[in-house]
Design an enzyme around this catalytic site. Structure first.
Site: not given
Ligand SMILES: [Zn+2]
Length: 207
Positions: A91-94, A132, A160, A162
């Site tokens: 995931c690009e956020h975490h 996703q 996920h 995260c």
């Molecule tokens: Zn994430």
């Protein structure tokens, strides 16, 4: 089996591990308050850099080159479905993994693609920093552009990390995303045929 082959194909073009990544990991460890030079961490920056190189190999592969020799002209217009394709993404956020399964279908319009290529396409788009929803759409859009079929459907089920490891409620819930076009979007019975098929005997996956 196919994901191992797919990884091998993706990794065949792997370059040298970037020293900037090693340096960044060293800084990160230092910021954590760690002793960067202690024995257990000594080679960690190098290992992490190598790992990212594998996990993000999808940036380096041209999907059109990958399928180039696997497009065939055929007179076949029944639905082609490849289900339960394992994927591992980040995931690009975490920058933590999300993983699960993808189900892909299309209705040929004079052209089909070698079956083993579809898991590779999923792998190629998974091995990047992703969300996703975007990954689902990219798989869809690529197949649509490469095959010009009567329709494409992609369903992705992902867990996920995260969410799972940070105490978010219902973290065990699977996230399901889908993207469809052509007959899958316009024709209720085509869509049902696909959805019924992927629901059948689905083995639960867990991490
Ligand atoms: Zn994430």
């Amino acid at each position: 089996m196919h994901d191992i082959e797919a990884a091998a194909e993706l990794l065949s073009g792997v370059g040298v591990v970037k020293p900037e990544i090693e340096e960044a990991v060293r800084k990160l460890l230092d910021a954590f308050g760690e002793d960067v030079d202690r024995e257990g961490l000594e080679r960690t920056p190098e290992r992490v850099a190598r790992m990212y190189d594998e996990l993000l190999a999808g940036y380096r592969v041209d999907p059109y080159a990958m399928i180039n020799d696997a497009l065939f002209d055929v007179d076949y217009d029944e639905m082609v479905i490849v289900r339960d394709i394992e994927f591992y993404s980040m995931c690009e956020h975490h920058m933590l993994p999300f993983l699960g399964r993808a189900h892909v279908a299309y209705l040929p319009n004079g052209k089909v693609i070698g079956l083993s290529k579809i898991p590779r396409i999923v792998d190629l788009f998974a091995r990047r920093l992703q969300v996703q929803e975007r990954m689902t759409r990219q798989i869809h859009d690529f197949l649509n552009a490469a095959l010009h079929p009567h329709g494409v459907a992609v369903v992705v089920e992902g867990v996920h990390l995260c969410a799972k490891i940070r105490g978010v409620k219902k973290a065990n819930a699977r996230m399901v995303t889908s993207y469809m076009c052509g007959s899958f979007k316009e024709n209720e019975s085509t869509r049902s045929e696909f959805l019924d098929h992927i629901a059948r005997e689905a083995s639960p996956f867990s991490i």
